[in-house]
Design an enzyme around this catalytic site. Structure first.
Site, PDB file in Angstrom:
ATOM      1  N   LYS A  30       3.413 -15.262   2.089  1.00 39.04           N
ATOM      2  CA  LYS A  30       3.747 -16.102   0.939  1.00 39.04           C
ATOM      3  C   LYS A  30       5.260 -16.292   0.950  1.00 39.04           C
ATOM      4  O   LYS A  30       5.973 -15.806   0.062  1.00 39.04           O
ATOM      5  CB  LYS A  30       3.264 -15.440  -0.355  1.00 39.04           C
ATOM      6  CG  LYS A  30       1.770 -15.578  -0.594  1.00 39.04           C
ATOM      7  CD  LYS A  30       1.354 -16.975  -1.059  1.00 39.04           C
ATOM      8  CE  LYS A  30       1.755 -17.232  -2.494  1.00 39.04           C
ATOM      9  NZ  LYS A  30       1.384 -18.617  -2.918  1.00 39.04           N
ATOM     10  N   ASP A  44     -12.299  -9.448   3.959  1.00 39.13           N
ATOM     11  CA  ASP A  44     -13.562  -9.425   3.205  1.00 39.13           C
ATOM     12  C   ASP A  44     -14.136 -10.842   3.110  1.00 39.13           C
ATOM     13  O   ASP A  44     -15.351 -11.050   3.224  1.00 39.13           O
ATOM     14  CB  ASP A  44     -13.365  -8.864   1.783  1.00 39.13           C
ATOM     15  CG  ASP A  44     -13.722  -7.385   1.670  1.00 39.13           C
ATOM     16  OD1 ASP A  44     -13.544  -6.668   2.676  1.00 39.13           O
ATOM     17  OD2 ASP A  44     -14.184  -6.951   0.598  1.00 39.13           O
ATOM     18  N   TYR A 102       0.816  -1.209   0.000  1.00 35.28           N
ATOM     19  CA  TYR A 102       0.000   0.000   0.000  1.00 35.28           C
ATOM     20  C   TYR A 102       0.857   1.269   0.000  1.00 35.28           C
ATOM     21  O   TYR A 102       0.402   2.315  -0.439  1.00 35.28           O
ATOM     22  CB  TYR A 102      -0.911   0.027   1.229  1.00 35.28           C
ATOM     23  CG  TYR A 102      -2.220  -0.708   1.043  1.00 35.28           C
ATOM     24  CD1 TYR A 102      -2.244  -2.072   0.807  1.00 35.28           C
ATOM     25  CD2 TYR A 102      -3.432  -0.028   1.112  1.00 35.28           C
ATOM     26  CE1 TYR A 102      -3.445  -2.749   0.652  1.00 35.28           C
ATOM     27  CE2 TYR A 102      -4.641  -0.695   0.953  1.00 35.28           C
ATOM     28  CZ  TYR A 102      -4.637  -2.045   0.723  1.00 35.28           C
ATOM     29  OH  TYR A 102      -5.832  -2.706   0.555  1.00 35.28           O
ATOM     30  N   ASP A 136      -2.498 -18.193   0.542  1.00 37.71           N
ATOM     31  CA  ASP A 136      -3.499 -18.780  -0.357  1.00 37.71           C
ATOM     32  C   ASP A 136      -4.175 -19.980   0.312  1.00 37.71           C
ATOM     33  O   ASP A 136      -5.411 -20.116   0.284  1.00 37.71           O
ATOM     34  CB  ASP A 136      -2.887 -19.168  -1.719  1.00 37.71           C
ATOM     35  CG  ASP A 136      -1.635 -20.037  -1.607  1.00 37.71           C
ATOM     36  OD1 ASP A 136      -1.113 -20.190  -0.487  1.00 37.71           O
ATOM     37  OD2 ASP A 136      -1.184 -20.572  -2.640  1.00 37.71           O
ATOM     38  N   ASP A 141      -6.392  -7.257   3.857  1.00 36.23           N
ATOM     39  CA  ASP A 141      -7.534  -6.629   3.183  1.00 36.23           C
ATOM     40  C   ASP A 141      -8.418  -7.700   2.553  1.00 36.23           C
ATOM     41  O   ASP A 141      -9.643  -7.717   2.733  1.00 36.23           O
ATOM     42  CB  ASP A 141      -7.009  -5.666   2.108  1.00 36.23           C
ATOM     43  CG  ASP A 141      -8.138  -4.951   1.385  1.00 36.23           C
ATOM     44  OD1 ASP A 141      -9.069  -4.492   2.072  1.00 36.23           O
ATOM     45  OD2 ASP A 141      -8.093  -4.860   0.147  1.00 36.23           O
TER      46      ASP A 141
HETATM   47  C1  IPM Z   1     -10.530  -1.417   3.535  1.00 40.18           C
HETATM   48  C2  IPM Z   1     -10.647  -0.785   2.168  1.00 40.18           C
HETATM   49  C3  IPM Z   1      -9.480   0.136   1.922  1.00 40.18           C
HETATM   50  C4  IPM Z   1      -8.225  -0.727   1.856  1.00 40.18           C
HETATM   51  C5  IPM Z   1      -9.540   1.051   0.696  1.00 40.18           C
HETATM   52  C6  IPM Z   1     -10.846   1.747   0.549  1.00 40.18           C
HETATM   53  C7  IPM Z   1      -8.402   2.031   0.714  1.00 40.18           C
HETATM   54  O1  IPM Z   1     -10.802  -1.754   1.184  1.00 40.18           O
HETATM   55  O2  IPM Z   1     -10.411  -0.690   4.523  1.00 40.18           O
HETATM   56  O3  IPM Z   1     -10.582  -2.650   3.625  1.00 40.18           O
HETATM   57  O4  IPM Z   1      -7.890  -1.268   0.772  1.00 40.18           O
HETATM   58  O5  IPM Z   1      -7.554  -0.838   2.877  1.00 40.18           O
HETATM   59 MN    MN Z   2     -11.014  -3.800   1.971  1.00 39.62          MN
END
Ligand code: IPM
Ligand code: MN
Ligand code: NAD
Length: 366
Positions: free
Chosen positions: A190, A251, A140, A223, A247
């Protein structure tokens, strides 16, 4: 003394869910925990007003606040503006300049929602895992970055980079948190293809051996970790991983709980002189432009993020338990937004109905 809270509702569904959080904050304010609230612009709305996704003035307020509460930023209308001015850059600036290196993303499955996950009930019921994502480094932020032209074609470059101390400090956060849970940490990287992944693994092991030998530590390739998170997530207690893997894995973990609209997060820095970390609390989900402005958004991820603020910034663990209990009660009563209805159908509650019901449940509980 009142706790200072900077609220940054942001874009899309951000202001809608934050309106419900304010009802909850108001309830605690009337019931013994005083807050001093300021509100600011962040993301696309700040860009519209000031030409930047977050102003220096708002940054200074964030640095000074006891905690920052953020809704979500971004939207399709900003997807074509210069990269450095995109709404998402505001988030990255807050994280980097406040040095919020430990991002706690708990995935808990409320019993009432076990049938609404896309996975089988037995896979998710009783689930309680915590992903600790490194938040201030890695791909990032690594340099060099950018798109340039080489040999007549465009080349896109981002750099995955970690120093030893960056790995060690987030590993310590994970071990400390594990000690207050089931005392188990799984580190994901990884190391089979990335030198920086090999260093990650070595440093986590060294910190463990020197400082946390009592915690059970395992390592997994990221993975395979993604596969295990959907196969049998209850094998995990705390997962510690880098910025990008964290990240993505968080999700995926969100869906174990029934909806992305359920997952809160806390982003914490090192303890300051007053013993508390700098902190920002936000839902894991984004601004959900597809449902913005329709009263459909689930406010629970944002409300649970405030519960994390009570726990980690305001030393109010009992209040946090109480708020989480109120959320659980409302879900058990069957009131829920459309994202939690699944195949079963039923009536979808609006964003504000859910907020009101949580406040009513707080009232009933005490
Ligand atoms: C998160 C989001 C952010 C990230 C973006 C919006 C910058 O996806 O907080 O998970 O990638 O960290
Ligand atoms: Mn995210
Ligand atoms: P998203 O999380 O906004 O939405 C993904 C899907 O989940 C959508 O279908 C959305 O309707 C649904 N969803 C998300 N939150 C919900 C909620 N609370 N209640 C009900 N449904 C919900 O991700 P995206 O669509 O990939 O991104 C949209 C924008 O948000 C982009 O500009 C992205 O950069 C930004 N984003 C911001 C943050 C943040 O501010 N922390 C995080 C992720 C994405």
């Amino acid at each position: 003394m009142a706790h200072s809270l900077l609220i940054l509702p942001g874009d899309g569904i951000g202001p809608e869910i934050m309106a419900e959080v304010r009802k909850v904050v108001g309830w605690f304010d009337r019931n013994g925990i005083a807050f001093e609230i300021e509100e600011g612009l962040c993301g696309g709305c700040a860009y519209d007003a000031h030409g930047v996704p977050i102003t220096d003035e708002t940054m200074a307020k964030a640095q000074a606040a006891d905690a920052v509460l953020l809704g979500a930023v971004g939207g399709p209308q900003y997807d074509t503006i210069d990269f450095a001015l995109r709404p998402e850059r505001a988030l990255l600036r807050l994280r980097k300049e406040m040095d919020l290196y430990a991002n706690l993303r708990p995935a808990k499955c409320f019993d009432a929602l076990a049938d609404f996950s896309s996975l089988k009930r037995e896979v998710v019921s009783g689930l309680d895992i915590l992903i600790v994502r490194e938040l201030t480094s890695g791909v990032y932020f690594g340099e060099p970055r950018g798109v340039s032209v080489e040999g007549g074609e465009r080349v896109g470059i981002n750099t995955h980079r970690y120093t030893e101390s960056e790995i060690a400090r987030v590993a310590r956060s994970a071990f400390e948190l594990a000690r207050r849970r089931q005392n188990r940490v799984c580190s994901m990287e990884k190391s089979n293809v990335m030198e920086a992944g090999g260093l990650w693994r070595d440093v986590v092991q060294e910190v463990h051996d020197a400082e946390y030998p009592d915690v059970e530590l395992s390592h997994m390739l990221a993975d395979a970790g993604a596969m295990q998170i959907v196969r049998w997530p209850k094998q995990f207690d705390v997962i510690v991983t880098d910025n990008l893997f964290g990240d993505i894995l968080s999700d995926a973990a969100a869906m174990l709980t029934g909806s992305l609209g359920m997952l809160p997060s806390a982003s914490l820095g090192a303890p300051q002189a007053n013993g508390r970390p700098k902190a920002l609390y936000e839902p894991v989900h984004g601004s959900a432009p597809d449902i913005a402005g329709q009263g459909k958004a689930n406010p629970i991820a944002c409300i649970l993020s405030f519960a994390m603020a009570l726990r980690y910034s305001f030393d109010a663990g009992e209040a946090a338990d109480r708020l989480e209990g109120a959320v659980e009660q409302v879900l058990a009563d069957g009131l829920r937004t459309a994202d939690l209805l699944g195949q079963s159908g039923g009536r979808a509650a609006s964003t504000s109905e859910v907020g009101d019901a949580i406040v009513a449940a707080l009232d009933r509980a005490g």
